[in-house]
Design a protein around this motif. Sequence first.
Motif, mmCIF file in Angstrom:
data_model
loop_
_atom_site.group_PDB
_atom_site.id
_atom_site.type_symbol
_atom_site.label_atom_id
_atom_site.label_comp_id
_atom_site.label_asym_id
_atom_site.label_seq_id
_atom_site.Cartn_x
_atom_site.Cartn_y
_atom_site.Cartn_z
ATOM 1 N N THR A 328 0.821 -1.214 0.000
ATOM 2 C CA THR A 328 0.000 0.000 0.000
ATOM 3 C C THR A 328 0.857 1.267 0.000
ATOM 4 O O THR A 328 0.355 2.350 0.278
ATOM 5 N N ASP A 329 2.150 1.138 -0.303
ATOM 6 C CA ASP A 329 2.965 2.326 -0.463
ATOM 7 C C ASP A 329 2.637 2.988 -1.799
ATOM 8 O O ASP A 329 2.198 2.334 -2.742
ATOM 9 N N VAL A 330 2.816 4.300 -1.869
ATOM 10 C CA VAL A 330 2.485 5.076 -3.074
ATOM 11 C C VAL A 330 3.749 5.765 -3.572
ATOM 12 O O VAL A 330 4.468 6.399 -2.785
ATOM 13 N N GLN A 331 4.013 5.642 -4.869
ATOM 14 C CA GLN A 331 5.183 6.308 -5.463
ATOM 15 C C GLN A 331 4.761 7.203 -6.627
ATOM 16 O O GLN A 331 3.964 6.788 -7.473
ATOM 17 N N SER A 349 8.301 13.769 -7.902
ATOM 18 C CA SER A 349 8.685 12.413 -7.473
ATOM 19 C C SER A 349 8.748 12.372 -5.953
ATOM 20 O O SER A 349 9.363 13.247 -5.325
ATOM 21 N N PHE A 350 8.099 11.392 -5.369
ATOM 22 C CA PHE A 350 8.178 11.164 -3.930
ATOM 23 C C PHE A 350 7.575 9.793 -3.636
ATOM 24 O O PHE A 350 6.992 9.142 -4.513
ATOM 25 N N GLU A 351 7.694 9.358 -2.365
ATOM 26 C CA GLU A 351 7.116 8.086 -1.952
ATOM 27 C C GLU A 351 6.381 8.262 -0.635
ATOM 28 O O GLU A 351 6.846 8.973 0.258
ATOM 29 N N LEU A 352 5.222 7.623 -0.541
ATOM 30 C CA LEU A 352 4.471 7.552 0.709
ATOM 31 C C LEU A 352 4.629 6.125 1.234
ATOM 32 O O LEU A 352 3.964 5.209 0.742
ATOM 33 N N PRO A 353 5.505 5.897 2.174
ATOM 34 C CA PRO A 353 5.684 4.531 2.685
ATOM 35 C C PRO A 353 4.416 4.014 3.358
ATOM 36 O O PRO A 353 3.615 4.784 3.899
ATOM 37 N N ALA A 354 4.215 2.726 3.320
ATOM 38 C CA ALA A 354 3.043 2.115 3.929
ATOM 39 C C ALA A 354 3.028 2.347 5.435
ATOM 40 O O ALA A 354 4.079 2.363 6.088
ATOM 41 N N ILE A 388 1.061 2.097 -6.872
ATOM 42 C CA ILE A 388 0.594 1.670 -5.549
ATOM 43 C C ILE A 388 1.102 0.251 -5.339
ATOM 44 O O ILE A 388 0.804 -0.640 -6.143
ATOM 45 N N GLY A 389 1.884 0.067 -4.296
ATOM 46 C CA GLY A 389 2.464 -1.254 -4.059
ATOM 47 C C GLY A 389 3.326 -1.727 -5.207
ATOM 48 O O GLY A 389 3.415 -2.929 -5.475
ATOM 49 N N GLY A 390 3.969 -0.791 -5.914
ATOM 50 C CA GLY A 390 4.836 -1.130 -7.032
ATOM 51 C C GLY A 390 4.118 -1.358 -8.341
ATOM 52 O O GLY A 390 4.764 -1.584 -9.372
ATOM 53 N N ARG A 530 -2.253 2.236 10.743
ATOM 54 C CA ARG A 530 -2.792 1.122 9.962
ATOM 55 C C ARG A 530 -2.962 1.442 8.482
ATOM 56 O O ARG A 530 -3.325 0.555 7.705
ATOM 57 N N SER A 531 -2.710 2.700 8.071
ATOM 58 C CA SER A 531 -2.928 3.096 6.682
ATOM 59 C C SER A 531 -1.762 3.939 6.182
ATOM 60 O O SER A 531 -1.003 4.514 6.961
ATOM 61 N N THR A 532 -1.654 4.008 4.868
ATOM 62 C CA THR A 532 -0.760 4.980 4.235
ATOM 63 C C THR A 532 -1.521 6.294 4.194
ATOM 64 O O THR A 532 -2.525 6.418 3.485
#
Length: 591
Positions: A328-331, A349-354, A388-390, A530-532
């Motif tokens: 559930t990570d977002v890139q 460009s950025f990432e939201l880790p799960a 989302i999730g790769g 429990r969430s991104t």
Amino acid sequence: MIRTLLAVLGRSEGAALRRLIAALALAAAAQGLGYALVVPFFDALLGERSSTAWRWLAGIAAATAAYVALTWRAQNAAFRAGADVARVLHHRLGERIVTLPLGWFDAARVGELARLTSGSVLAVMNIPAHLLRPAVTAAVVPATVVVTLVVVDPRLAAAVALAAPVMVAVLAWSNRTVGRADAARDAIVDETSVRLVEFGQKQPVLRAFGRTTEGYAALDAALVAQHDGDRALACKSVPGLVAFSFTVRLVFAAVLVLGADRALGGTLDAATFAGVLVLMIRFIEPLAAAADLGAAMRLAQGHLRGIEGVLSAAPLPEPSVPVRPSGTDVQFRGVGFGYGERPLLRDVSFELPARTMTALVGPSGAGKTTIARLIARFWDVDTGEIRIGGVPVTEIGSEQVMALVSIVFQDVYLFDGTLEENIRLGRPDATDEEVQAAAELAGLGGTASSTAKPGDAAGRHLDGDELPDGMGTRVGEGGSLLSGGQRQRVSIARALLKDAPIVLLDEATAALDPENDVHIQRAIARLSRRSTLLVIAHRLHTVLTADQILVIEDGRITQRGRHVDLIEEDGTYADFWQARESTRGWHLLAP
């Protein structure tokens, strides 16, 4: 127009419409045959073979009876076809609307969709029910007259045939002129519809500022524009109608002069000429009716174009086999996006880790809300990709993306139902206990118990925790019976109940008082475990505990890091924080 209607209806309903046109054409041909038999009837009745006139009269009667029977059957089929068209268009519009990207539904679409799904569908329904029969008659009967004239006198037939392109050209010019005016008027009507709805919904604001007698300038301007548009439409319609009517009568006069000349010269029998005059009158009548019919046909065609525009709007491309991401990570990878020709995001460009909380900060118009909506796939990006999730969101599919994402925007809309019904939208199969738990976590804990009687809230605004019927409290249209903070809390309760693995909060605490803000901060903390979680906020205390903060300016990420790090840097975030700190001790003093 018929081709467009057939395309809009689809193959199965299009086949029924073709059969209807064939039936109407057959009825019109029977009518034209009856008119054609008038010529030999007059020739026999006024000539030397009067005893044979009854045969032709019997033929006219038979053609008339066939016309009546065929028309009765075809018109009944036309009424059924009209009802079928309305049913099919409502279904097709509904099916198309739910597939369109959510970004397609901007404010301007409100008036347009309201007009299309009501007035436009009825106008298109009118085509097979009422307009096709006179239109087919206007084409088939004059053609039958011309064929008859070929047999009676080729010169007269040639004169009419040569005049036909002129009449068609004049009618086409009239239709084009009025069509452009129609299109401009439709845009004005859409704007007026939006302003009328806005005027009704925003009465509290208008009255608060004394806009009760002078009116609402935006609505006044829209009504004036519609009035001007109606006048322009009338002014552009009249010249075309007059020109076509004059052309038709000019053709009749030419045939009359030519026929009289040939009758006086002895090359055309007087009895035959009398029959030709009857034919020409029948030639003119459906054409004149076609000119009057043109306004209704143009109006229906304009409505049809609007419906076709919605049905031809491109939905987001969907994968044939959707891929469900395992994470559930977002890139964001080099994302570029703009509205029309105006670029908004550039190489983001950025990432939201799960299971972490990311805060998005920046000035108004920088692209914060657009980023949140791109994650939910309101639109597809112009360049780069979102994963989302790769897995690219384009391979996940819109329905699956929306199942993974829960959104709370600053502008909240509630349906005219109960509090429970609006919260339960987050997950319709949730238990009563789960709905109540989500409500309490969102700061609506006072809804479970109340001593007020049902109906006490009707017609008045509810403030604070005054929810007289608990979870059964009616919220009013758009949530009009609740305060702004209550509407926001209902929206947050929806997100909590949905329990999606990715949660987007866009100014979710903007309308909350300090007491309820505490409830929401607790809810945000629980969501981040429990969430991104992506939080967009101007109130910077909301983002103090964020795992990372992204600062966006002019469509680019200019800073990233934690709060303690960013306030030590020279940059926009430190400036925001200093501005907030400088106003911490401000108070409003009573006079």
